[in-house]
Design an enzyme around this catalytic site. Structure first.
Site, PDB file in Angstrom:
ATOM      1  N   CYS A  76      28.142  59.506   7.960  1.00  0.00           N
ATOM      2  CA  CYS A  76      27.979  58.735   6.720  1.00  0.00           C
ATOM      3  C   CYS A  76      29.266  57.956   6.494  1.00  0.00           C
ATOM      4  CB  CYS A  76      27.678  59.639   5.529  1.00  0.00           C
ATOM      5  SG  CYS A  76      27.524  58.703   3.994  1.00  0.00           S
ATOM      6  N   CYS A 224      24.716  51.090   3.634  1.00  0.00           N
ATOM      7  CA  CYS A 224      24.723  52.199   4.593  1.00  0.00           C
ATOM      8  C   CYS A 224      25.756  51.837   5.649  1.00  0.00           C
ATOM      9  CB  CYS A 224      23.340  52.396   5.212  1.00  0.00           C
ATOM     10  SG  CYS A 224      23.313  53.727   6.446  1.00  0.00           S
TER      11      CYS A 224
HETATM   12  N1  LIG Z   1      20.729  58.716   5.753  1.00  0.00           N
HETATM   13  C1  LIG Z   1      21.607  58.789   6.873  1.00  0.00           C
HETATM   14  C2  LIG Z   1      22.985  59.256   6.582  1.00  0.00           C
HETATM   15  C3  LIG Z   1      23.718  58.433   5.602  1.00  0.00           C
HETATM   16  C4  LIG Z   1      24.358  57.171   6.091  1.00  0.00           C
HETATM   17  C5  LIG Z   1      25.307  56.643   5.077  1.00  0.00           C
HETATM   18  N2  LIG Z   1      24.814  56.203   3.839  1.00  0.00           N
HETATM   19  C6  LIG Z   1      26.353  55.745   5.636  1.00  0.00           C
HETATM   20  O1  LIG Z   1      27.055  55.111   4.842  1.00  0.00           O
HETATM   21  O2  LIG Z   1      26.563  55.732   6.848  1.00  0.00           O
HETATM   22  C7  LIG Z   1      21.025  59.710   7.944  1.00  0.00           C
HETATM   23  O3  LIG Z   1      20.275  60.642   7.654  1.00  0.00           O
HETATM   24  O4  LIG Z   1      21.346  59.462   9.116  1.00  0.00           O
END
Ligand SMILES: N[C@@H](CCC[C@H](N)C(=O)O)C(=O)O
Length: 297
Positions: A76, A224
């Site tokens: 993350c 993300c």
């Molecule tokens: N939902 C993703 C993990 C989160 C990613 C995040 N928000 C970022 O900033 O990289 C998963 O389950 O892979």
């Protein structure tokens, strides 16, 4: 009842993050507690970054990452910047090495307050993303949205940044597509045995792209970080951009550099919102802010 632990509600470009201090304890934030916390308007988060004592020599902490649905994630990017800001404020240190389920990563806070995270080396092999079928060329896999003879989107590129990403290339404004409709369907598509983060990307220049992401386990988010890294490296890998790319997401912009040694460096801001105490077993919480005000949930 479990002893309550400190948390900081933060965000990275609007990606809602809860940094939970689990150091000095043997328990963990339970998935049920995460689901309870995510259900509340004030505490709603996209990811929890649970900071535990270091488990490997040479690292500062182990970070367990939980999505809003209680599932675990290996990476993350936005949450990692939030952890750096919180620990830098606490310790005065500026550089950190963290271990996550996805690997070990280095991060540092700069003089201007922005934070860079070395997100590691992406993987493109079908079984490392992972996909459920063998694909030699993961720059465009057979997957489509819409009718077989006229799909709205097709042939996405895929990569792992420690978590699985699928990126569809589009020609028009990224806001003109109904990602909220097809994102959840593709997140759970059988081609992704561990589900996937689904993004649409529009290349706007040799060093720029726009991106929206439906996150695995969290849904539509304002940003993300790992998807921004995946989109940047996949844009370069498919000949669409150079190796330094500004990725514009609904919450703002991230600078992504795909270094010649294969590492992806993501740079951007983090923001503190409020702090308090929570119960990692039940998700009960209370807010404590500078004015001493409290709200409970
Ligand atoms: N939902 C993703 C993990 C989160 C990613 C995040 N928000 C970022 O900033 O990289 C998963 O389950 O892979």
């Amino acid at each position: 009842m479990t002893t309550r632990v400190p948390f900081a509600k933060m965000n990275g470009l609007g990606n809602a993050i809860l940094v939970v201090d689990m150091r000095g304890r043997d328990d963990r934030v339970l998935p049920e507690a995460a689901v309870t916390l995510a259900a509340g308007a004030e505490m709603h988060f996209d990811q929890i970054m649970a900071v535990h004592d270091a488990r490997a020599a040479g690292t500062d902490a182990f970070i367990a990452i939980l999505n809003a649905d209680g599932s675990e994630a290996g990476a993350c990017g936005n949450g990692t910047r939030c952890v750096v800001q919180a620990l830098a404020a606490e310790t005065g240190k500026r550089a950190f090495t963290f271990q996550t389920a996805g690997g070990v990563l280095d991060a540092k806070e700069h003089e201007d307050g922005t934070i860079s995270v070395d997100m590691g080396v992406p993987a493109f092999e079908w079984d490392r993303i992972p996909l459920s079928e063998e694909f030699h060329d993961t720059t465009q896999i057979e997957l489509q949205v819409g009718p077989i003879d006229g799909p709205a989107h097709h042939s996405p590129s895929v990569a792992s940044m420690g978590n699985p990403h699928c990126v569809f290339w589009v020609e028009n404004d990224v806001w003109s597509y109904d990602l909220d409709r097809f994102g959840p369907l593709l997140e759970h598509h059988p081609i992704f045995p561990e589900r996937a983060n689904i993004s649409i990307a529009r290349v706007t220049g040799e060093r720029a792209l726009d991106l929206r992401t439906w996150e695995r386990g969290a849904g539509l988010t304002k940003a993300c970080g790992s998807a921004a890294c995946a989109a940047a490296v996949l844009a370069n890998r498919t000949g669409r951009t150079g190796r330094d790319v500004t990725v514009t997401v609904p919450g703002g912009s991230l600078a992504i550099e795909w270094r010649e040694d294969g590492h992806v460096i993501m740079t951007g801001p983090a923001e503190w919102e409020f702090s308090g105490l929570l119960d990692p077993a039940s998700g009960a919480w209370e807010r404590e802010d500078a004015a001493g005000e409290r709200a409970t949930g």
